[in-house]
Enzyme design. Structure first.
Site, PDB file in Angstrom:
ATOM      1  N   LYS A  24      77.679 -12.134 112.176  1.00 48.71           N
ATOM      2  CA  LYS A  24      77.748 -12.421 113.613  1.00 48.71           C
ATOM      3  C   LYS A  24      77.901 -13.919 113.887  1.00 48.71           C
ATOM      4  O   LYS A  24      78.683 -14.316 114.743  1.00 48.71           O
ATOM      5  CB  LYS A  24      76.533 -11.844 114.336  1.00 48.71           C
ATOM      6  CG  LYS A  24      76.599 -10.325 114.439  1.00 48.71           C
ATOM      7  CD  LYS A  24      75.545  -9.775 115.345  1.00 48.71           C
ATOM      8  CE  LYS A  24      75.401  -8.273 115.262  1.00 48.71           C
ATOM      9  NZ  LYS A  24      76.599  -7.476 115.249  1.00 48.71           N
ATOM     10  N   THR A  79      81.394  -4.798 120.474  1.00 46.65           N
ATOM     11  CA  THR A  79      80.167  -4.016 120.392  1.00 46.65           C
ATOM     12  C   THR A  79      78.997  -4.877 120.872  1.00 46.65           C
ATOM     13  O   THR A  79      79.071  -6.099 120.896  1.00 46.65           O
ATOM     14  CB  THR A  79      79.941  -3.532 118.948  1.00 46.65           C
ATOM     15  OG1 THR A  79      80.070  -4.628 118.061  1.00 46.65           O
ATOM     16  CG2 THR A  79      80.940  -2.436 118.583  1.00 46.65           C
ATOM     17  N   GLY A  80      77.922  -4.213 121.255  1.00 45.66           N
ATOM     18  CA  GLY A  80      76.781  -4.785 121.951  1.00 45.66           C
ATOM     19  C   GLY A  80      76.323  -6.176 121.602  1.00 45.66           C
ATOM     20  O   GLY A  80      76.511  -7.124 122.363  1.00 45.66           O
ATOM     21  N   THR A  81      75.684  -6.349 120.465  1.00 49.59           N
ATOM     22  CA  THR A  81      75.099  -7.642 120.125  1.00 49.59           C
ATOM     23  C   THR A  81      76.176  -8.695 119.889  1.00 49.59           C
ATOM     24  O   THR A  81      76.053  -9.831 120.353  1.00 49.59           O
ATOM     25  CB  THR A  81      74.202  -7.518 118.874  1.00 49.59           C
ATOM     26  OG1 THR A  81      73.262  -6.467 119.094  1.00 49.59           O
ATOM     27  CG2 THR A  81      73.451  -8.804 118.602  1.00 49.59           C
ATOM     28  N   THR A  82      77.232  -8.320 119.192  1.00 46.43           N
ATOM     29  CA  THR A  82      78.316  -9.274 118.941  1.00 46.43           C
ATOM     30  C   THR A  82      78.896  -9.762 120.267  1.00 46.43           C
ATOM     31  O   THR A  82      79.053 -10.966 120.487  1.00 46.43           O
ATOM     32  CB  THR A  82      79.419  -8.626 118.078  1.00 46.43           C
ATOM     33  OG1 THR A  82      78.846  -8.175 116.846  1.00 46.43           O
ATOM     34  CG2 THR A  82      80.548  -9.596 117.797  1.00 46.43           C
ATOM     35  N   SER A 142      75.969  -0.943 121.248  1.00 46.62           N
ATOM     36  CA  SER A 142      75.778  -1.429 119.890  1.00 46.62           C
ATOM     37  C   SER A 142      76.540  -0.510 118.940  1.00 46.62           C
ATOM     38  O   SER A 142      76.652   0.694 119.191  1.00 46.62           O
ATOM     39  CB  SER A 142      74.285  -1.413 119.569  1.00 46.62           C
ATOM     40  OG  SER A 142      74.067  -1.682 118.208  1.00 46.62           O
ATOM     41  N   ASP A 176      80.988   1.583 117.981  1.00 43.41           N
ATOM     42  CA  ASP A 176      82.111   1.773 117.061  1.00 43.41           C
ATOM     43  C   ASP A 176      82.997   2.925 117.540  1.00 43.41           C
ATOM     44  O   ASP A 176      84.227   2.841 117.505  1.00 43.41           O
ATOM     45  CB  ASP A 176      81.614   2.064 115.641  1.00 43.41           C
ATOM     46  CG  ASP A 176      80.917   0.871 115.001  1.00 43.41           C
ATOM     47  OD1 ASP A 176      81.246  -0.275 115.350  1.00 43.41           O
ATOM     48  OD2 ASP A 176      80.040   1.094 114.147  1.00 43.41           O
ATOM     49  N   HIS A 231      75.340   2.836 108.742  1.00 46.00           N
ATOM     50  CA  HIS A 231      76.365   3.515 109.544  1.00 46.00           C
ATOM     51  C   HIS A 231      77.758   3.260 108.958  1.00 46.00           C
ATOM     52  O   HIS A 231      78.733   3.118 109.665  1.00 46.00           O
ATOM     53  CB  HIS A 231      76.274   3.079 111.011  1.00 46.00           C
ATOM     54  CG  HIS A 231      76.414   1.603 111.227  1.00 46.00           C
ATOM     55  ND1 HIS A 231      75.412   0.722 110.930  1.00 46.00           N
ATOM     56  CD2 HIS A 231      77.445   0.866 111.690  1.00 46.00           C
ATOM     57  CE1 HIS A 231      75.822  -0.509 111.210  1.00 46.00           C
ATOM     58  NE2 HIS A 231      77.056  -0.449 111.663  1.00 46.00           N
TER      59      HIS A 231
END
Length: 137
Positions: free
Chosen positions: A20, A42-45, A63, A69, A96
């Site tokens: 990240k 995606t969420g955190t990124t 996320s 994804d 995942h």
């Protein structure tokens, strides 16, 4: 997706936890170019990119492990993306991993330009944002 109509270019940006920081740094190096791109992440990124570079047009999805994804995969299937930049951590086990494989498989099936490293991401930006419209042959 061909942008000869003058539509915005659409990129998906994704990074595993260990990468990240690297994708946020890369976005900073490509800031002038990515300011002309609609980014889906995606969420955190996405949250980290948006917080660091609030001037960018970033849409944060869920996320990755919670469905982000799959959201990006759906965008690939609907041909709503021009490129996927996915900074993968090849050295850590991923719970995942099947989601990761599904994303890369969809990018391949739909012939979507995809980068998993800084150098290939640079080439995609150079070709799709700086270069002439790209139309696969």
């Amino acid at each position: 997706m061909n942008n000869s109509s003058g539509d915005a270019t659409h990129f998906a940006l994704v990074a595993h936890d260990a990468r990240k920081d690297e994708i946020v740094d890369w976005v900073g190096l490509q800031l002038a170019h990515l300011s002309r791109v609609q980014i889906f992440s995606t969420g955190t990124t996405g949250s980290r990119i948006k917080q660091t570079y609030p001037e960018l047009d970033v849409t944060c999805l869920k996320s990755g492990p919670l469905g982000g994804d799959q959201q990006i995969g759906a965008m690939i299937c609907e041909e709503k993306l021009d490129a996927l930049v996915f900074f993968v951590d090849p050295l850590s086990p991923m719970p995942h991993d099947v989601d990761v494989k599904a994303l890369t498989r969809l990018a391949t099936v739909y012939d979507l330009p995809m980068a998993c490293s800084r150098s290939t991401a640079d080439l995609i930006v150079k070709g799709l944002v700086d270069g002439d419209d790209y139309t696969p042959v």
